[in-house]
Design a protein around this motif. Structure first.
Motif, PDB file in Angstrom:
ATOM      1  N   SER A  62      -0.140 -10.276  -3.881  1.00  0.00           N
ATOM      2  CA  SER A  62      -0.496  -9.523  -4.837  1.00  0.00           C
ATOM      3  C   SER A  62       0.862  -9.467  -5.841  1.00  0.00           C
ATOM      4  CB  SER A  62      -0.729  -7.924  -4.301  1.00  0.00           C
ATOM      5  OG  SER A  62      -0.974  -7.108  -5.602  1.00  0.00           O
ATOM      6  N   VAL A  63       0.878  -9.999  -7.239  1.00  0.00           N
ATOM      7  CA  VAL A  63       1.805 -10.142  -7.929  1.00  0.00           C
ATOM      8  C   VAL A  63       1.661  -9.212  -8.932  1.00  0.00           C
ATOM      9  CG1 VAL A  63       3.014 -12.036  -9.396  1.00  0.00           C
ATOM     10  CG2 VAL A  63       1.733 -12.645  -7.349  1.00  0.00           C
ATOM     11  N   PRO A  64       2.563  -8.298  -9.244  1.00  0.00           N
ATOM     12  CA  PRO A  64       2.298  -6.923 -10.170  1.00  0.00           C
ATOM     13  C   PRO A  64       2.704  -7.884 -11.720  1.00  0.00           C
ATOM     14  CG  PRO A  64       4.302  -6.654  -8.936  1.00  0.00           C
ATOM     15  CD  PRO A  64       3.744  -7.822  -8.417  1.00  0.00           C
ATOM     16  N   ALA A  85       1.458 -18.885 -17.015  1.00  0.00           N
ATOM     17  CA  ALA A  85       1.677 -17.499 -17.888  1.00  0.00           C
ATOM     18  C   ALA A  85       0.412 -17.048 -18.154  1.00  0.00           C
ATOM     19  CB  ALA A  85       2.534 -17.622 -19.274  1.00  0.00           C
ATOM     20  N   GLY A  86       0.456 -15.550 -18.639  1.00  0.00           N
ATOM     21  CA  GLY A  86      -0.896 -15.318 -18.605  1.00  0.00           C
ATOM     22  C   GLY A  86      -0.524 -13.845 -19.218  1.00  0.00           C
ATOM     23  N   THR A  87      -1.710 -13.331 -20.179  1.00  0.00           N
ATOM     24  CA  THR A  87      -1.757 -11.737 -20.933  1.00  0.00           C
ATOM     25  C   THR A  87      -3.041 -11.227 -20.489  1.00  0.00           C
ATOM     26  OG1 THR A  87       0.058 -12.566 -22.308  1.00  0.00           O
ATOM     27  CG2 THR A  87      -1.343 -10.515 -22.893  1.00  0.00           C
ATOM     28  N   ILE A  88      -3.059 -10.065 -20.030  1.00  0.00           N
ATOM     29  CA  ILE A  88      -4.243  -9.210 -19.865  1.00  0.00           C
ATOM     30  C   ILE A  88      -4.198  -8.221 -20.856  1.00  0.00           C
ATOM     31  CG2 ILE A  88      -5.623  -8.038 -18.258  1.00  0.00           C
ATOM     32  CD1 ILE A  88      -5.115  -9.832 -16.165  1.00  0.00           C
ATOM     33  N   ARG A  89      -5.433  -7.942 -21.648  1.00  0.00           N
ATOM     34  CA  ARG A  89      -5.468  -6.568 -22.585  1.00  0.00           C
ATOM     35  C   ARG A  89      -6.369  -5.821 -21.896  1.00  0.00           C
ATOM     36  NH1 ARG A  89      -2.622  -7.576 -26.889  1.00  0.00           N
ATOM     37  NH2 ARG A  89      -2.214  -9.527 -27.594  1.00  0.00           N
ATOM     38  N   THR A  90      -6.083  -4.583 -21.593  1.00  0.00           N
ATOM     39  CA  THR A  90      -6.991  -3.632 -21.136  1.00  0.00           C
ATOM     40  C   THR A  90      -7.001  -2.416 -22.094  1.00  0.00           C
ATOM     41  OG1 THR A  90      -4.965  -2.402 -19.878  1.00  0.00           O
ATOM     42  CG2 THR A  90      -6.106  -4.160 -18.664  1.00  0.00           C
ATOM     43  N   THR A  91      -8.036  -1.420 -21.501  1.00  0.00           N
ATOM     44  CA  THR A  91      -8.133  -0.025 -22.042  1.00  0.00           C
ATOM     45  C   THR A  91      -6.788   0.659 -21.941  1.00  0.00           C
ATOM     46  OG1 THR A  91      -9.136   0.829 -20.161  1.00  0.00           O
ATOM     47  CG2 THR A  91     -10.582   0.007 -21.876  1.00  0.00           C
ATOM     48  N   PRO A  92      -6.158   1.300 -22.957  1.00  0.00           N
ATOM     49  CA  PRO A  92      -5.071   2.106 -22.877  1.00  0.00           C
ATOM     50  C   PRO A  92      -4.706   3.008 -21.826  1.00  0.00           C
ATOM     51  CG  PRO A  92      -5.966   2.517 -25.202  1.00  0.00           C
ATOM     52  CD  PRO A  92      -7.068   1.721 -24.092  1.00  0.00           C
ATOM     53  N   ASP A  93      -5.757   3.364 -20.946  1.00  0.00           N
ATOM     54  CA  ASP A  93      -5.707   4.242 -19.889  1.00  0.00           C
ATOM     55  C   ASP A  93      -5.248   3.654 -18.639  1.00  0.00           C
ATOM     56  OD1 ASP A  93      -8.039   2.896 -19.755  1.00  0.00           O
ATOM     57  OD2 ASP A  93      -8.996   4.481 -18.398  1.00  0.00           O
ATOM     58  N   VAL A  94      -5.092   2.078 -18.592  1.00  0.00           N
ATOM     59  CA  VAL A  94      -4.477   1.528 -17.315  1.00  0.00           C
ATOM     60  C   VAL A  94      -3.084   1.648 -17.274  1.00  0.00           C
ATOM     61  CG1 VAL A  94      -4.162  -0.771 -16.385  1.00  0.00           C
ATOM     62  CG2 VAL A  94      -6.489  -0.152 -17.522  1.00  0.00           C
ATOM     63  N   THR A  95      -2.734   1.959 -15.913  1.00  0.00           N
ATOM     64  CA  THR A  95      -1.359   2.301 -15.597  1.00  0.00           C
ATOM     65  C   THR A  95      -0.822   0.895 -15.260  1.00  0.00           C
ATOM     66  OG1 THR A  95      -2.069   3.068 -13.572  1.00  0.00           O
ATOM     67  CG2 THR A  95      -1.564   4.901 -15.136  1.00  0.00           C
ATOM     68  N   HIS A  96      -1.326   0.351 -14.319  1.00  0.00           N
ATOM     69  CA  HIS A  96      -0.733  -1.074 -13.809  1.00  0.00           C
ATOM     70  C   HIS A  96      -1.848  -2.178 -13.428  1.00  0.00           C
ATOM     71  CE1 HIS A  96      -1.520   1.261  -9.996  1.00  0.00           C
ATOM     72  NE2 HIS A  96      -1.440   0.071  -9.645  1.00  0.00           N
ATOM     73  N   VAL A  97      -1.421  -3.448 -13.556  1.00  0.00           N
ATOM     74  CA  VAL A  97      -2.451  -4.543 -13.215  1.00  0.00           C
ATOM     75  C   VAL A  97      -1.459  -5.389 -12.162  1.00  0.00           C
ATOM     76  CG1 VAL A  97      -3.539  -6.608 -14.184  1.00  0.00           C
ATOM     77  CG2 VAL A  97      -3.315  -4.435 -15.457  1.00  0.00           C
ATOM     78  N   ALA A  98      -2.421  -5.994 -11.326  1.00  0.00           N
ATOM     79  CA  ALA A  98      -1.536  -6.764 -10.246  1.00  0.00           C
ATOM     80  C   ALA A  98      -2.725  -7.995 -10.131  1.00  0.00           C
ATOM     81  CB  ALA A  98      -1.866  -6.085  -8.819  1.00  0.00           C
ATOM     82  N   LEU A  99      -2.104  -9.339  -9.886  1.00  0.00           N
ATOM     83  CA  LEU A  99      -2.684 -10.479  -9.851  1.00  0.00           C
ATOM     84  C   LEU A  99      -2.841 -10.631  -8.424  1.00  0.00           C
ATOM     85  CD1 LEU A  99      -4.209 -12.405 -12.032  1.00  0.00           C
ATOM     86  CD2 LEU A  99      -1.904 -13.709 -11.829  1.00  0.00           C
ATOM     87  N   HIS A 100      -4.124 -10.830  -7.801  1.00  0.00           N
ATOM     88  CA  HIS A 100      -4.271 -11.116  -6.565  1.00  0.00           C
ATOM     89  C   HIS A 100      -4.693 -12.469  -6.447  1.00  0.00           C
ATOM     90  CE1 HIS A 100      -4.154  -6.916  -5.152  1.00  0.00           C
ATOM     91  NE2 HIS A 100      -4.812  -6.749  -6.363  1.00  0.00           N
ATOM     92  N   VAL A 101      -4.001 -13.388  -5.210  1.00  0.00           N
ATOM     93  CA  VAL A 101      -4.313 -14.759  -5.216  1.00  0.00           C
ATOM     94  C   VAL A 101      -3.822 -14.913  -3.844  1.00  0.00           C
ATOM     95  CG1 VAL A 101      -1.919 -15.761  -6.287  1.00  0.00           C
ATOM     96  CG2 VAL A 101      -4.054 -17.327  -5.878  1.00  0.00           C
ATOM     97  N   PHE A 102      -4.839 -15.607  -3.068  1.00  0.00           N
ATOM     98  CA  PHE A 102      -4.672 -16.139  -1.809  1.00  0.00           C
ATOM     99  C   PHE A 102      -4.018 -15.185  -0.848  1.00  0.00           C
ATOM    100  CE2 PHE A 102      -2.605 -19.279   1.312  1.00  0.00           C
ATOM    101  CZ  PHE A 102      -3.841 -19.880   1.612  1.00  0.00           C
ATOM    102  N   GLY A 103      -4.305 -13.814  -0.785  1.00  0.00           N
ATOM    103  CA  GLY A 103      -3.525 -12.755   0.183  1.00  0.00           C
ATOM    104  C   GLY A 103      -2.228 -12.138  -0.530  1.00  0.00           C
TER     105      GLY A 103
END
Length: 146
Positions: free
Chosen positions: A95-97, A75-93
């Motif tokens: 992409s996990v939204p 489990a994980g949480t990422i905090r970004t600037t408010p202008d971010v529309t989406h984040v994906a986690l990339h690992v070993f080819g």
């Protein structure tokens, strides 16, 4: 008749010879034009600089564990600037939204699959945050699968 430049003068009725009387010739004197100053135009008003958004930023991240085992939930949480529309986690080819849970807050809960011993090693997880303009920000963390 008076001739200004020659000794013999002619007119329509005849000619006249004799001494000439010189008549003063008016001369034009050209003086420089008086110095005039052009009216000074007001200084141009500078245009305002366009406001350029600084782009997306990943402000912080938290991860449940940096060493995980197959079948365990990561489990994980990422905090970004408010202008971010989406984040994906990339690992070993892959992409996990990540799921957006608030303005600039994204979370992920992922179960580590059963991996053969050959794939039990350290992986780099890279979070990629994207804003509406397509600008990106990246942050990486290393996770070991045992």
């Amino acid at each position: 008749m008076v001739c200004a430049t020659s000794i013999a003068c002619s007119s329509g009725a005849g000619s006249h010879s004799g001494p000439t009387t010189r008549r003063p010739v008016a001369r034009r004197v050209y003086a420089p034009a008086p110095a005039t100053t052009a009216p000074t135009a007001p200084a141009p008003t500078p245009l305002p600089s366009p406001v350029v958004a600084p782009g997306p930023r990943i402000l912080s991240y938290s991860i449940g564990a940096v060493v995980v085992h197959p079948g365990q939930t990561l489990a994980g949480t990422i905090r970004t600037t408010p202008d971010v529309t989406h984040v994906a986690l990339h690992v070993f080819g892959l992409s996990v939204p990540m799921r957006k849970t608030g303005a600039g807050v994204f979370s992920l809960s992922w179960t580590v699959p059963d991996l053969p011993p050959l794939f039990r090693r350290t992986y780099t997880l890279t979070a990629v945050a994207v804003d509406a303009r397509g600008a990106t920000a990246r942050q990486s963390v290393r996770v070991m699968v045992q």
